[in-house]
Design a protein around this motif. Structure first.
Motif, PDB file in Angstrom:
ATOM      1  N   SER A   1      71.286  14.846  57.079  1.00  0.00           N
ATOM      2  CA  SER A   1      70.679  16.139  56.739  1.00  0.00           C
ATOM      3  C   SER A   1      69.659  16.036  55.601  1.00  0.00           C
ATOM      4  O   SER A   1      69.038  17.038  55.240  1.00  0.00           O
ATOM      5  CB  SER A   1      71.765  17.147  56.353  1.00  0.00           C
ATOM      6  N   MET A   2      69.471  14.855  55.034  1.00  0.00           N
ATOM      7  CA  MET A   2      68.539  14.699  53.919  1.00  0.00           C
ATOM      8  C   MET A   2      67.101  14.869  54.414  1.00  0.00           C
ATOM      9  O   MET A   2      66.612  14.080  55.223  1.00  0.00           O
ATOM     10  CB  MET A   2      68.708  13.330  53.260  1.00  0.00           C
ATOM     11  N   GLU A   3      66.411  15.871  53.934  1.00  0.00           N
ATOM     12  CA  GLU A   3      65.051  16.158  54.384  1.00  0.00           C
ATOM     13  C   GLU A   3      64.076  15.077  53.914  1.00  0.00           C
ATOM     14  O   GLU A   3      64.116  14.648  52.772  1.00  0.00           O
ATOM     15  CB  GLU A   3      64.595  17.516  53.845  1.00  0.00           C
ATOM     16  N   GLY A   4      63.193  14.640  54.826  1.00  0.00           N
ATOM     17  CA  GLY A   4      62.147  13.686  54.480  1.00  0.00           C
ATOM     18  C   GLY A   4      62.582  12.236  54.497  1.00  0.00           C
ATOM     19  O   GLY A   4      61.802  11.355  54.134  1.00  0.00           O
ATOM     20  N   LEU A   5      63.806  11.948  54.922  1.00  0.00           N
ATOM     21  CA  LEU A   5      64.314  10.579  54.915  1.00  0.00           C
ATOM     22  C   LEU A   5      63.739   9.799  56.089  1.00  0.00           C
ATOM     23  O   LEU A   5      63.820  10.230  57.236  1.00  0.00           O
ATOM     24  CB  LEU A   5      65.840  10.587  54.982  1.00  0.00           C
ATOM     25  N   GLY A   6      63.150   8.628  55.812  1.00  0.00           N
ATOM     26  CA  GLY A   6      62.615   7.776  56.853  1.00  0.00           C
ATOM     27  C   GLY A   6      63.544   6.627  57.169  1.00  0.00           C
ATOM     28  O   GLY A   6      64.703   6.606  56.749  1.00  0.00           O
ATOM     29  N   THR A   7      63.042   5.639  57.888  1.00  0.00           N
ATOM     30  CA  THR A   7      63.864   4.497  58.293  1.00  0.00           C
ATOM     31  C   THR A   7      63.555   3.288  57.418  1.00  0.00           C
ATOM     32  O   THR A   7      62.510   3.195  56.778  1.00  0.00           O
ATOM     33  CB  THR A   7      63.608   4.138  59.758  1.00  0.00           C
ATOM     34  N   ILE A   8      64.488   2.334  57.421  1.00  0.00           N
ATOM     35  CA  ILE A   8      64.254   1.071  56.726  1.00  0.00           C
ATOM     36  C   ILE A   8      64.271  -0.099  57.703  1.00  0.00           C
ATOM     37  O   ILE A   8      63.683  -1.136  57.444  1.00  0.00           O
ATOM     38  CB  ILE A   8      65.276   0.834  55.590  1.00  0.00           C
ATOM     39  N   GLN A   9      64.958   0.065  58.831  1.00  0.00           N
ATOM     40  CA  GLN A   9      64.972  -0.973  59.858  1.00  0.00           C
ATOM     41  C   GLN A   9      65.528  -0.379  61.143  1.00  0.00           C
ATOM     42  O   GLN A   9      66.629   0.180  61.145  1.00  0.00           O
ATOM     43  CB  GLN A   9      65.817  -2.174  59.429  1.00  0.00           C
ATOM     44  N   GLY A  10      64.783  -0.480  62.229  1.00  0.00           N
ATOM     45  CA  GLY A  10      65.244   0.100  63.480  1.00  0.00           C
ATOM     46  C   GLY A  10      65.508   1.582  63.324  1.00  0.00           C
ATOM     47  O   GLY A  10      64.639   2.344  62.894  1.00  0.00           O
ATOM     48  N   ASN A  11      66.736   1.986  63.649  1.00  0.00           N
ATOM     49  CA  ASN A  11      67.126   3.390  63.508  1.00  0.00           C
ATOM     50  C   ASN A  11      67.888   3.659  62.214  1.00  0.00           C
ATOM     51  O   ASN A  11      68.394   4.769  62.003  1.00  0.00           O
ATOM     52  CB  ASN A  11      67.986   3.811  64.704  1.00  0.00           C
TER      53      ASN A  11
ATOM     54  N   ALA B   1      57.984   9.594  52.584  1.00  0.00           N
ATOM     55  CA  ALA B   1      57.502   9.840  51.229  1.00  0.00           C
ATOM     56  C   ALA B   1      57.059   8.566  50.514  1.00  0.00           C
ATOM     57  O   ALA B   1      57.759   7.554  50.528  1.00  0.00           O
ATOM     58  CB  ALA B   1      58.606  10.529  50.421  1.00  0.00           C
ATOM     59  N   TYR B   2      55.874   8.649  49.879  1.00  0.00           N
ATOM     60  CA  TYR B   2      55.341   7.618  48.991  1.00  0.00           C
ATOM     61  C   TYR B   2      55.120   6.273  49.665  1.00  0.00           C
ATOM     62  O   TYR B   2      54.989   5.240  49.003  1.00  0.00           O
ATOM     63  CB  TYR B   2      56.251   7.421  47.773  1.00  0.00           C
ATOM     64  N   ALA B   3      55.093   6.230  51.007  1.00  0.00           N
ATOM     65  CA  ALA B   3      54.943   4.960  51.713  1.00  0.00           C
ATOM     66  C   ALA B   3      53.549   4.387  51.492  1.00  0.00           C
ATOM     67  O   ALA B   3      52.547   5.107  51.611  1.00  0.00           O
ATOM     68  CB  ALA B   3      55.197   5.155  53.206  1.00  0.00           C
ATOM     69  N   PRO B   4      53.433   3.084  51.164  1.00  0.00           N
ATOM     70  CA  PRO B   4      52.115   2.462  51.006  1.00  0.00           C
ATOM     71  C   PRO B   4      51.471   2.222  52.364  1.00  0.00           C
ATOM     72  O   PRO B   4      52.146   2.209  53.397  1.00  0.00           O
ATOM     73  CB  PRO B   4      52.450   1.129  50.314  1.00  0.00           C
ATOM     74  N   GLU B   5      50.149   2.040  52.384  1.00  0.00           N
ATOM     75  CA  GLU B   5      49.459   1.735  53.638  1.00  0.00           C
ATOM     76  C   GLU B   5      49.968   0.424  54.229  1.00  0.00           C
ATOM     77  O   GLU B   5      50.194   0.308  55.431  1.00  0.00           O
ATOM     78  CB  GLU B   5      47.950   1.658  53.402  1.00  0.00           C
TER      79      GLU B   5
ATOM     80  N   ASP C   1      70.019  16.776  48.879  1.00  0.00           N
ATOM     81  CA  ASP C   1      69.538  17.447  50.089  1.00  0.00           C
ATOM     82  C   ASP C   1      68.189  16.948  50.592  1.00  0.00           C
ATOM     83  O   ASP C   1      67.870  17.127  51.766  1.00  0.00           O
ATOM     84  CB  ASP C   1      69.433  18.966  49.839  1.00  0.00           C
ATOM     85  N   ASP C   2      67.372  16.356  49.715  1.00  0.00           N
ATOM     86  CA  ASP C   2      66.024  15.973  50.136  1.00  0.00           C
ATOM     87  C   ASP C   2      65.631  14.653  49.497  1.00  0.00           C
ATOM     88  O   ASP C   2      66.216  14.208  48.503  1.00  0.00           O
ATOM     89  CB  ASP C   2      65.022  17.067  49.762  1.00  0.00           C
ATOM     90  N   ILE C   3      64.598  14.037  50.061  1.00  0.00           N
ATOM     91  CA  ILE C   3      64.188  12.710  49.617  1.00  0.00           C
ATOM     92  C   ILE C   3      63.549  12.748  48.235  1.00  0.00           C
ATOM     93  O   ILE C   3      63.693  11.802  47.449  1.00  0.00           O
ATOM     94  CB  ILE C   3      63.235  12.070  50.657  1.00  0.00           C
TER      95      ILE C   3
END
Length: 481
Positions: free
Chosen positions: A129-139, A171-175, A373-375
């Motif tokens: 449920s954490m808003e804005g959370l991305g992945t680190i590997q696969g799913n 969030a804050y991901a580099p190119e 609750d959020d990233i």
């Protein structure tokens, strides 16, 4: 009496503060966290700074306990609101600590500062449920954190020079994630420029930083580089103009001698004998660039290869089929055995940033248990907890490097009273104070492990805080009566 860098920072902060009675105990209770936060948050209300100072100390003394339990319901909400403030960022959260780190590096009595870069991954798959959370590997969902940790020549962590927290596709991901190495180096150039005028500053990183553009990135005078290699790229030997791939270049390096070092293997302390090779080398660029115009300058290749391994009883632990080997590219001089061994020593100190990550995760702070609750809030919390992780690691390693330090630079008067109640000799040195601290949780020192490790240190600090809190209540009641 000479002051340590840590004591000097404290003295600067408390120079104009009048300390009396219980109020003095409360201020001194927050000594270390005051140093780390006092110089930051200029654009925020002073109460925010004071809350973070108090919160950091409370969590460090209750490491491993959940965020809510460590702070209590009301104060947890206060700190949580600070983390969630839109204008708060991880960079701002670390700003005071960064300034304190630079001051410690400048004031440190050693001549070398080693700055280790490394990346850690925090798994938050359980926080769907954490808003804005991305992945680190696969799913797998989580946060990527890249840290740049300064360590003095004795291995004591001075603090963070740079940190970048991000989520992939979020969030804050580099190119490009490979940018993190140059960002870390740029932070060292910026913040340790003055330090590098009087000390040697060496930036070390593992094989992931084996990137040609990174080898050629700008470094301020006095800032040096050590990178572990793995890519089978082409190298040129300046003297002979011979061009060879990595494996052949290593075989052609002159042997300068052998060096002894100790590692942990199969749960034992093992003495390694390393064969040291080194020579100046040019790294050649990719084939689409001119080798003559773009090859590196002023670098050397240093190789340390295990040729023997025994424990303290003489038992052989050497496996000829898979000897340990470090292939290092460096801007440091490596013209003789002493200089080349220094390069290997600098690289070996990279382990401190790994211990820092261990402290953040399973070793003490359990940051993967966050339930924000959020990233945005989570990333600020990770930066905040990073300062606490540094403090725990600093205390754990300081006693190993200088056991005879004054313990009162590390423990407040109430904590010292608790320790001295258990052993009157606790006040005589940091060595005795830490040994007494270990006794609170039945730690039995041995020849191989004379002091508590990170996990036991965290447990002992929790016990010390419980006893000190009880004594503070008694003192407060006495003053009221």
């Amino acid at each position: 009496m000479a002051f340590s860098p840590f004591e000097a920072n404290l003295a600067m902060f408390f120079e104009n503060v009048e300390l009396r009675g219980l109020k003095a105990v409360k201020i001194q209770k927050q000594m270390w966290s005051a140093v780390e936060f006092e110089q930051g948050f200029k654009e925020f209300y002073p109460q925010i700074r004071r809350s973070l100072i108090r919160g950091a100390h409370m969590i460090s003394e209750q490491s491993g306990v959940s965020f809510s339990r460590a702070l209590g319901k009301s104060f947890r909400q206060t700190i949580g609101r600070i983390f969630s403030t839109s204008s708060m960022t991880p960079c701002t959260m670390l700003s005071g600590h960064l300034q304190a780190t630079v001051q410690r590096c400048a004031a440190d009595s050693t001549d070398w500062i080693v700055v280790a870069q490394d990346t850690v991954y925090y798994n938050y798959s359980g926080q769907q449920s954490m808003e804005g959370l991305g992945t680190i590997q696969g799913n797998v969902k989580g946060v990527v954190q890249h840290n740049v940790l300064a360590v003095n020549e004795r291995g004591v962590p001075m603090g963070l020079i740079h940190q970048h927290n991000w989520t992939r596709q979020g969030a804050y991901a580099p190119e490009k994630e490979s940018q993190k190495w140059e960002e870390g180096l740029q932070a060292v150039n910026e913040h340790l420029r003055q330090v590098a005028q009087s000390k040697k500053v060496v930036v070390v990183q593992d094989r992931e930083a084996d990137i040609f553009a990174f080898f050629k990135a700008h470094r301020e005078p006095g800032v040096e580089l050590v990178v572990r290699l793995y890519q089978n790229r082409k190298f040129e030997t300046p003297e002979t103009r011979t061009i060879a791939k990595l494996a052949d270049a290593v075989r052609g390096l002159p042997v300068l001698g052998t060096q002894q070092t100790q590692v942990r293997r199969q749960n034992r302390d093992v003495n390694l004998t390393l064969r040291i090779q080194a020579a100046p080398i040019h790294v050649l660029p990719h084939k689409d660039l001119s080798a003559q115009l773009h090859k590196t300058q002023g670098l050397s290749l240093v190789v340390a290869t295990e040729i023997a391994a025994t424990d303290e009883n003489g038992k052989d632990y050497f496996d000829e089929s898979k000897p340990a080997q470090w292939i290092l590219l460096t801007s440091l001089k490596a013209n003789d055995l002493s200089e080349a061994a220094r390069v290997v020593r600098c690289y070996s100190m990279r382990w401190a940033v790994e211990r820092f990550h261990f402290t953040c995760k399973t070793g003490a702070l359990q940051v993967e248990n966050f339930q924000f609750d959020d990233i945005h809030t989570t990333l600020n919390a990770l930066a905040f907890y990073s300062i606490i992780a540094w403090r725990i690691l600093f205390l754990t390693l300081s006693v190993r490097q200088n056991p005879m330090q004054d313990p009162e630079a590390y423990f407040d008067p109430i904590e010292m009273k608790v320790l001295c109640t258990h052993d009157p000799q606790a006040r005589s040195s940091l060595d005795m104070a830490i040994r007494t601290l270990g006794k609170l949780v039945n730690f039995v020192p041995t020849k191989k492990q004379p002091y508590p490790g990170i996990k036991i240190m965290a447990e002992a600090l929790r016990k010390l805080e419980d006893l000190a809190a009880f004594l503070r209540i008694l003192n407060e009641k006495t003053l009221q009566d």
